[in-house]
Design a protein around this motif. Structure first.
Motif, PDB file in Angstrom:
ATOM      1  N   THR B 148     -23.560 -21.667  39.017  1.00 20.50           N
ATOM      2  CA  THR B 148     -24.140 -21.161  38.073  1.00 20.50           C
ATOM      3  C   THR B 148     -23.204 -20.489  36.934  1.00 20.50           C
ATOM      4  OG1 THR B 148     -25.754 -20.042  39.458  1.00 20.50           O
ATOM      5  CG2 THR B 148     -25.703 -19.103  37.268  1.00 20.50           C
ATOM      6  N   HIS B 194     -22.998 -12.964  36.540  1.00 24.53           N
ATOM      7  CA  HIS B 194     -22.636 -12.561  35.269  1.00 24.53           C
ATOM      8  C   HIS B 194     -21.772 -11.264  35.332  1.00 24.53           C
ATOM      9  CE1 HIS B 194     -24.637 -15.327  32.626  1.00 24.53           C
ATOM     10  NE2 HIS B 194     -25.703 -15.512  33.554  1.00 24.53           N
ATOM     11  N   HIS B 241     -30.868 -11.448  36.652  1.00 26.20           N
ATOM     12  CA  HIS B 241     -30.105 -12.458  36.649  1.00 26.20           C
ATOM     13  C   HIS B 241     -28.759 -11.967  35.685  1.00 26.20           C
ATOM     14  CE1 HIS B 241     -28.172 -16.475  36.401  1.00 26.20           C
ATOM     15  NE2 HIS B 241     -28.138 -16.252  35.102  1.00 26.20           N
ATOM     16  N   HIS B 303     -31.014 -14.047  30.068  1.00 24.86           N
ATOM     17  CA  HIS B 303     -29.581 -13.375  29.670  1.00 24.86           C
ATOM     18  C   HIS B 303     -29.627 -12.539  28.702  1.00 24.86           C
ATOM     19  CE1 HIS B 303     -28.979 -17.645  31.412  1.00 24.86           C
ATOM     20  NE2 HIS B 303     -27.997 -16.863  32.088  1.00 24.86           N
ATOM     21  N   HIS B 483     -23.266 -21.989  32.449  1.00 30.53           N
ATOM     22  CA  HIS B 483     -22.155 -21.346  31.826  1.00 30.53           C
ATOM     23  C   HIS B 483     -20.512 -21.833  32.242  1.00 30.53           C
ATOM     24  CE1 HIS B 483     -25.389 -18.576  31.638  1.00 30.53           C
ATOM     25  NE2 HIS B 483     -25.691 -18.529  32.637  1.00 30.53           N
TER      26      HIS B 483
HETATM   27 FE   LIG Z   1     -26.865 -17.040  33.783  1.00 27.83          FE
END
Ligand SMILES: [Fe+2]
Lengths: 163, 489
Positions: B148, B194, B241, B303, B483
């Protein structure tokens, strides 16, 4: 406080990504379970385990069950033993067993605290293994998958601790 | 004289001189029935393959590596994964130096990938793909696709999933070292995709106890040592997320897409409950017990962008907000199969949490995903947030973003560059100028459907409209990535 609330959930299962479920404390046994029991039954069968670990440290804790309910946590193991992990390969034998069906849950007690260490979400973080090469799938394998049916004489099996 | 904008926008012109490497093109020929953004990436990877400069000139001060990650293995035999999010992670490195660029790529050698390879088929579970019966799943890292995002920690690179450990990657040859144990007693604790890196170097991240209203909080030093940790009680067992971090606060936006049952695969355990609205939990960095909850109307998101505090205590954060979840079980599957999607569109939105305890969304009608800011502004006031958006012409086939955008909240204007119908635009990454604090570049990878090639474009971050200052084309297409991270030389 948060921790307290959380502990309640540890008694159940906890979902990991993708609904990966793993029963916490799957190999944790009642206090005293891991004492070398003196054989009390007629010596008829022997079950020998070859043990393979990846680190010579701590001890391997093995609990032997003779029924699915006991294996599933609703009873005591018929035998239990602690094998110091002084080498990468060891053997241990359970002697004087009645011929029948048995299954093992085992873990490698790396830190030697006599418990299966879990992370804060209740996930086992010490290596574990089951008889008959059975593997965990969102939790311990079933008794049937881990079961060994043994007759008189010696039966061998391997407990391989992978990580 | 032709402007760089019109030059690049004429897609055919852009690639007129760019010869395709036929050998490399063969890599994806077998997947010709799959949408190009979702084909199997190169099994053996790429090793410093030169990219062809097809336009412009590289800024002389731009030297470093753009690392990117994204799912890149979707088909084995007659199997297709059930969800985009479940493909094995392919780490890509675009190295920029001396005015040139080259491309390396390697799959992360995860436990999941090894077990699938040994079985000759997909057996391990994911977000939308159930495990095969009896597949060995002993903990989250067995299912970890490391697909990811990426985080640079000192001289290492971590490939991130969201429900397991980071995977340690060699930033030079992209080889995999294995899952990172941040502390022995925290093995296999989830580390989301993240993490937020504060300007002081502190790394904050969370991990969800999927299925229960808890998260684990990570505070790591810039060297990756655990200096803060704890369990945070959440108002709901929402799927989250991404989150947001200001100078002093940790912000958990909890959408009403809630874990309600244990139903594999994971995404099937989530239920959309818009009647419950979206709650935002705000926790003090210095005191995890100091909490405040704000209530907002329902919305779904993957996001957030940046977050910051105003002098009066108001907290603001960008969020790409849709009216309902996108990429659920159905859409995550359809996008891999080239089906027509009727996705809810995420829009660039500002969430405002006020000192009096109320909160509101400042909506825009501008579609947006993958919001990023200048990393020097993480947690501080920003006005420009960069993202992808939809251009004048898009299709309903899967990924619709073909335009890069800077939204300026101060002026209320957008600065955009539309690549046109046959180009898919990936997350833009801001690369700061090495010594000008108010300047930087935007690194924008694209996938060109007509030319079947991945490209990398560099924009002056203050002026997207005029088009890239340099564009490079790779010899082959790579599947879309999620990402990335810029690592300046
Ligand atoms: Fe993401």
């Amino acid at each position: 406080m948060v921790r307290k609330i959380f502990d309640r959930h540890l008694s159940k299962t906890i979902a990991i990504a993708g609904a990966v479920l793993f029963a916490s404390g799957s190999v944790a046994e009642p206090p005293g379970a891991f004492q070398n029991g003196a054989g009390t039954s007629t010596p008829m069968a022997t079950l020998t385990f070859n043990i393979e670990v990846i680190k010579a440290q701590g001890a391997v804790m093995i609990a032997l069950f003779d029924s699915a309910p006991a294996y599933g946590g609703k009873g005591q193991p018929v035998r239990a033993t602690r094998v110091p992990a002084e080498k990468l390969e060891m053997t241990t034998s359970f002697e004087g067993l009645k011929p029948g069906t048995y299954a093992v849950k085992a873990y490698h007690d790396l830190d030697g605290d006599g418990q299966l260490s879990v992370n804060p979400f209740g996930l086992p973080i010490e290596p574990f293994a089951f008889s008959n090469g059975a593997q965990a799938h969102y939790g311990p394998p079933s008794f049937d998958k881990a079961a060994l049916t043994i007759g008189a004489g010696e039966t061998q099996d391997t407990l391989r601790f992978a990580k | 004289m032709i402007s760089r904008r019109s030059f690049v926008k004429g897609g055919a012109t852009l690639f007129a001189g760019a010869a395709m490497n036929v050998g490399k093109a063969g890599v994806f020929a077998a997947d010709s029935f799959s949408p190009l953004g979702f084909h199997n990436g190169p099994a053996n990877g790429y090793d410093n393959e030169p990219m062809q400069r097809v336009f412009g000139r590289a800024p002389k001060d731009l030297t470093g590596v753009l690392y990117r990650n994204g799912p890149a293995h979707f088909r084995r035999g007659d199997q297709t994964l059930n969800h985009w999010f479940d493909g094995d992670g392919l780490v890509r490195a675009f190295r920029i130096a001396g005015g040139n660029a080259n491309l390396s790529a390697q799959f992360v050698k995860t436990i999941k990938r090894r077990r699938d390879e040994e079985a000759g088929r997909f057996i391990m579970p994911g977000f939308g793909t159930p495990a095969a019966p009896g597949a060995p799943v002993t903990g989250p890292d067995d299912a970890n696709a490391a697909n990811t995002a990426l985080l640079s920690v000192e001289d290492r690179l971590w490939a991130l999933w969201e429900a397991g450990s980071p995977f340690d990657i060699d930033p030079n040859d992209l080889s995999t070292n294995g899952p990172v144990v941040l502390r022995d007693d925290l093995a296999q604790m989830p580390f989301s995709a993240h993490p937020k890196v504060s300007p002081d170097g502190m790394i904050w991240n969370f991990g969800l106890a999927y299925g229960h209203p808890f998260a684990f909080l990570w505070g790591l030093s810039s060297r990756g040592a655990v200096v803060r940790s704890g369990i945070i009680n959440l108002p709901s067992a929402s799927y989250m997320h991404d989150w947001a971090v200001t100078q002093t606060k940790l912000i958990f936006p909890l959408q009403p897409w809630v874990f309600t049952r244990q139903q594999p695969p994971f995404v099937r355990s989530l239920t959309w409950q818009p009647e419950n609205g979206l709650k935002v939990l705000v926790v003090d960095k210095d005191d995890f017990d100091n909490r405040q909850i704000y209530e907002l109307p329902a919305g779904a998101f993957f996001h957030t962008g940046n977050a910051f505090e105003e002098p009066d205590g108001t907290i603001r954060f960008d969020v790409c907000l849709a009216e309902r979840p996108t990429l659920d079980a159905e859409e995550g599957s359809a996008i891999l199969r080239g089906g027509t999607l009727n996705r809810a569109t995420p829009h660039m939105t500002m969430a405002v949490l006020k000192p009096n305890g109320t909160a509101e969304f400042e909506h825009t009608s501008i579609s947006a995903e993958f919001p990023r800011v200048d990393p020097r502004q993480e947690g501080l006031r920003h006005s420009r947030v960069y993202s992808v958006t939809e251009g004048a012409l898009t299709t309903n086939m899967g990924y619709r973003f073909n335009t890069v955008m800077a939204m300026d909240w101060t002026t209320g204007t957008q600065d955009t560059f539309d690549f046109g119908l046959n180009v898919l635009v990936e997350e833009p990454i801001f690369a700061p100028h090495p010594n000008k604090t108010d300047h930087g570049w935007l690194l924008v990878p694209t996938l060109h459907l007509d030319k079947k090639a991945t490209c990398l474009h560099v924009f002056d971050a203050s002026n997207l409209y005029d088009g890239p200052v340099v564009s490079w084309q790779a010899a082959a297409p790579l599947p879309l990535s999620f990402h990335g991270v810029w690592s300046a030389a």
